[in-house]
Design an enzyme around this catalytic site. Structure first.
Site, mmCIF file in Angstrom:
data_model
loop_
_atom_site.group_PDB
_atom_site.id
_atom_site.type_symbol
_atom_site.label_atom_id
_atom_site.label_comp_id
_atom_site.label_asym_id
_atom_site.label_seq_id
_atom_site.Cartn_x
_atom_site.Cartn_y
_atom_site.Cartn_z
ATOM 1 N N THR A 85 0.865 -1.185 0.000
ATOM 2 C CA THR A 85 0.000 0.000 0.000
ATOM 3 C C THR A 85 0.902 1.234 0.000
ATOM 4 O OG1 THR A 85 -0.081 -0.163 2.415
ATOM 5 C CG2 THR A 85 -1.954 -1.062 1.209
ATOM 6 N N PHE A 149 3.869 -7.065 12.044
ATOM 7 C CA PHE A 149 4.806 -6.113 12.657
ATOM 8 C C PHE A 149 6.259 -6.444 12.361
ATOM 9 C CE2 PHE A 149 0.958 -6.514 15.272
ATOM 10 C CZ PHE A 149 0.481 -5.221 15.172
ATOM 11 N N LEU A 257 16.026 4.766 20.277
ATOM 12 C CA LEU A 257 16.478 6.093 20.690
ATOM 13 C C LEU A 257 17.855 6.368 20.092
ATOM 14 C CD1 LEU A 257 15.469 6.602 24.449
ATOM 15 C CD2 LEU A 257 14.483 7.676 22.412
ATOM 16 N N CYS A 267 8.131 1.881 5.175
ATOM 17 C CA CYS A 267 7.004 1.814 6.113
ATOM 18 C C CYS A 267 6.815 3.086 6.928
ATOM 19 C CB CYS A 267 7.195 0.625 7.054
ATOM 20 S SG CYS A 267 7.326 -0.931 6.164
ATOM 21 N N LYS A 270 5.932 6.555 4.991
ATOM 22 C CA LYS A 270 4.640 6.598 4.283
ATOM 23 C C LYS A 270 3.483 6.304 5.240
ATOM 24 C CE LYS A 270 3.647 1.928 3.168
ATOM 25 N NZ LYS A 270 2.551 1.190 3.657
HETATM 26 C C1 UGA Z 1 9.089 -0.909 10.676
HETATM 27 C C2 UGA Z 1 8.628 -1.354 12.065
HETATM 28 O O1 UGA Z 1 9.727 -1.352 12.967
HETATM 29 C C3 UGA Z 1 8.037 -2.767 12.001
HETATM 30 O O2 UGA Z 1 7.533 -3.148 13.272
HETATM 31 C C4 UGA Z 1 6.891 -2.769 10.974
HETATM 32 O O3 UGA Z 1 6.306 -4.053 10.848
HETATM 33 C C5 UGA Z 1 7.452 -2.334 9.628
HETATM 34 O O4 UGA Z 1 8.017 -1.012 9.754
HETATM 35 C C6 UGA Z 1 6.311 -2.316 8.656
HETATM 36 O O5 UGA Z 1 5.412 -1.467 8.812
HETATM 37 O O6 UGA Z 1 6.237 -3.196 7.803
HETATM 38 P P1 UGA Z 1 11.263 -1.424 9.175
HETATM 39 O O7 UGA Z 1 10.709 -0.452 8.178
HETATM 40 O O8 UGA Z 1 11.785 -2.737 8.712
HETATM 41 O O9 UGA Z 1 10.154 -1.780 10.284
HETATM 42 O O10 UGA Z 1 12.455 -0.672 9.899
HETATM 43 P P2 UGA Z 1 12.805 -0.185 11.387
HETATM 44 O O11 UGA Z 1 13.674 -1.155 12.034
HETATM 45 O O12 UGA Z 1 11.575 0.248 12.093
HETATM 46 O O13 UGA Z 1 13.679 1.105 11.046
HETATM 47 C C7 UGA Z 1 13.080 2.206 10.359
HETATM 48 C C8 UGA Z 1 14.072 3.339 10.190
HETATM 49 O O14 UGA Z 1 14.336 3.968 11.436
HETATM 50 C C9 UGA Z 1 15.457 2.932 9.639
HETATM 51 O O15 UGA Z 1 15.841 3.876 8.658
HETATM 52 C C10 UGA Z 1 16.347 2.988 10.851
HETATM 53 O O16 UGA Z 1 17.687 3.274 10.516
HETATM 54 C C11 UGA Z 1 15.721 4.144 11.623
HETATM 55 N N1 UGA Z 1 16.010 4.125 13.080
HETATM 56 C C12 UGA Z 1 15.631 3.069 13.843
HETATM 57 C C13 UGA Z 1 16.654 5.202 13.653
HETATM 58 O O17 UGA Z 1 17.013 6.197 12.989
HETATM 59 N N2 UGA Z 1 16.909 5.186 15.000
HETATM 60 C C14 UGA Z 1 16.528 4.140 15.788
HETATM 61 O O18 UGA Z 1 16.776 4.198 16.997
HETATM 62 C C15 UGA Z 1 15.888 3.059 15.192
#
Ligand code: UGA
Length: 440
Positions: A85, A149, A257, A267, A270
């Site tokens: 989506t 998730f 954090l 994800c 968007k």
């Molecule tokens: C995220 C959610 O964490 C999942 O639970 C969810 O299922 C998924 O989206 C989804 O909607 O399908 P994801 O997109 O794989 O998962 O990535 P994350 O691990 O959440 O990281 C997202 C972004 O945040 C990355 O660019 C990461 O580098 C950044 N981030 C993460 C930070 O800048 N600081 C942090 O402390 C953690």
């Protein structure tokens, strides 16, 4: 149980392989022939640790097949809808065309007792509309919303051992058919339930909201610490020490954090935008105005990162040779959708710097998306003669770089740690100028 999985992208491919691993007989259906050919041949079309091993095992067992033929879903008792989506072009709202057509494709195949399970991230209200379509086509079939998730890079483990299961069911109290649907889904997830995974049965609206609320909370947590980084920069404080200190409070927690260049991917960005758009349609846009600020803080990080490069170069990046380590939106992924690393690299290139980007897994995708950028296969090629090295994705191989050895390869030992993932003391001791967002 015979199960069909419609949509074999990130979510669907992993889900299908994991369900087969749990002993179900699974057919994965996708409209993209190359995707299906790769998966049927045991190749993951994207980098996800553990997925290819799992595909090999489950394809070999005969319990998992992939096809482009939607009619192959016939005979399945449970149909999972796992299509994307994405953000609509030029708008904040989500594009629901794939979800709609996936469900429409299943309707003629439904028989009494069948279950349609939505897993895609959708604006609240979508499931109710789709449920109506299922009821019209087959009154004795049920639609349940069961958000996912999983995190990229941990997708297999997250799917096999989820930290919670959420079922959104319409009028579950009063209807036997709804209760039968819950029982059937319990059979699908029998292993996780037996392992004590918390399971929340709720209404359709809540289940859809749980997903976007969770992602909004995570995005808010990251932007909160990045806002603190701005305060740290103004006061000479250290955002990493601050995060460690507040993170010891169990009510706050240290995870998510990590301050730096901010969040990206397919994800979080968007989802918060689609959530704001939906709140506007529902007349409660004020409830989510704060997400606009979350988005702004996040986007400011990218601009600030370019400013920092300019500062480190003495006022101008024009003609400067800058090595960017990292293209993926996060480590253990080759996903470059809305990658902060590539956004920063592209901005610097457009502003006249000579940028060279490397990444252990995401180079092919990065080349396709940003053909004008220069790419290097290895760290050594990327940093050769560089005047600034920027770590923008915290791959373990970058975190483990030897500052002494690396210093020999660059023209000037200036480092920008865009993820606060390196030890400033070690790097400075090795002769590097170390800079990061939110740190003295
Ligand atoms: C995220 C959610 O964490 C999942 O639970 C969810 O299922 C998924 O989206 C989804 O909607 O399908 P994801 O997109 O794989 O998962 O990535 P994350 O691990 O959440 O990281 C997202 C972004 O945040 C990355 O660019 C990461 O580098 C950044 N981030 C993460 C930070 O800048 N600081 C942090 O402390 C953690």
């Amino acid at each position: 149980m015979r199960i069909s999985v419609i949509g074999c992208g990130y979510l669907g491919a992993v889900h299908a392989a994991c369900l087969a691993r749990l002993g179900h007989e699974v057919v994965g259906v996708d409209v993209v022939p190359e995707q299906v050919t790769a998966l049927a041949g045991g190749l993951a079309p994207f980098h996800e640790p553990g997925l290819e091993g799992l595909l090999g095992e489950t394809l070999g067992s005969g319990r998992l097949t992939f096809t482009t033929d939607p009619a192959s879903s016939a005979g399945a008792r449970v149909h999972f809808v796992c299509v994307g989506t994405p953000q609509r072009r030029g708008e904040y709202a989500a594009d629901l065309s794939a979800v709609r057509s996936a469900v429409e494709g299943i309707l003629p195949l439904l028989t009494p007792g069948d279950l349609v399970v939505g897993k895609s991230t959708v604006p609240v209200g979508t499931a109710e509309m789709l449920s109506e379509r299922v009821r019209e086509a087959q009154p004795e079939a049920e639609l349940v919303w069961n958000p996912e998730f999983l995190r990229e890079g941990h997708a297999v483990a997250d799917t096999l051992s989820p930290d919670r299961l959420v079922y959104g069911v319409a009028d579950v109290e009063g209807r036997e058919q709804a209760q039968a649907a819950v029982k059937l889904l319990d059979e699908v997830y029998a292993e996780a339930i037996a392992a004590g995974t918390p399971r929340i049965v709720t209404d359709l609206a809540t289940a859809q909201l749980v997903k976007v609320a969770a992602n909004s909370f995570l995005a808010t947590k990251i932007s909160f610490i990045n806002a603190m980084a701005e305060l740290c920069e103004a006061t000479g404080a250290d955002v990493v020490a601050l995060a460690d200190a507040i993170g010891h409070d169990a009510r706050i927690g240290r995870r998510f954090l990590n301050a730096g260049v901010g969040f990206g991917g397919g994800c979080l960005p968007k989802d918060i935008r689609a959530f704001m758009a939906r709140a506007g349609e529902l007349g409660v846009d004020q409830a989510l105005t704060f997400l606009r600020e979350v988005d702004s803080i996040n986007m400011r990080r990218r601009v600030r990162m370019v400013d920092l490069a300019r500062e480190v170069c003495g006022g101008s990046i024009v003609g400067r040779r800058i090595a960017v380590l990292g293209a993926a939106f996060k480590p253990d992924s080759d996903d470059i959708r809305d990658s902060p690393a590539l956004n920063v690299a592209a901005q610097m290139q457009l502003q006249g710097a000579q940028v060279r980007v490397t990444d252990p897994k995401a180079l092919d995708n990065a080349r396709k998306r940003w053909p004008d950028l220069a790419f290097a296969e290895t760290v050594a090629d990327a940093v050769a003669d560089a005047e600034v090295v920027m770590v923008l994705t915290e791959w373990p191989e970058y975190v483990g770089l030897d500052p002494v050895a690396l210093r020999e390869q660059v023209a000037t030992p200036r480092l920008i740690d865009g993820r606060n993932c390196l030890d400033p003391v070690t790097w400075r001791a090795a002769g590097w100028t170390y800079r990061a967002l939110g740190r003295p």
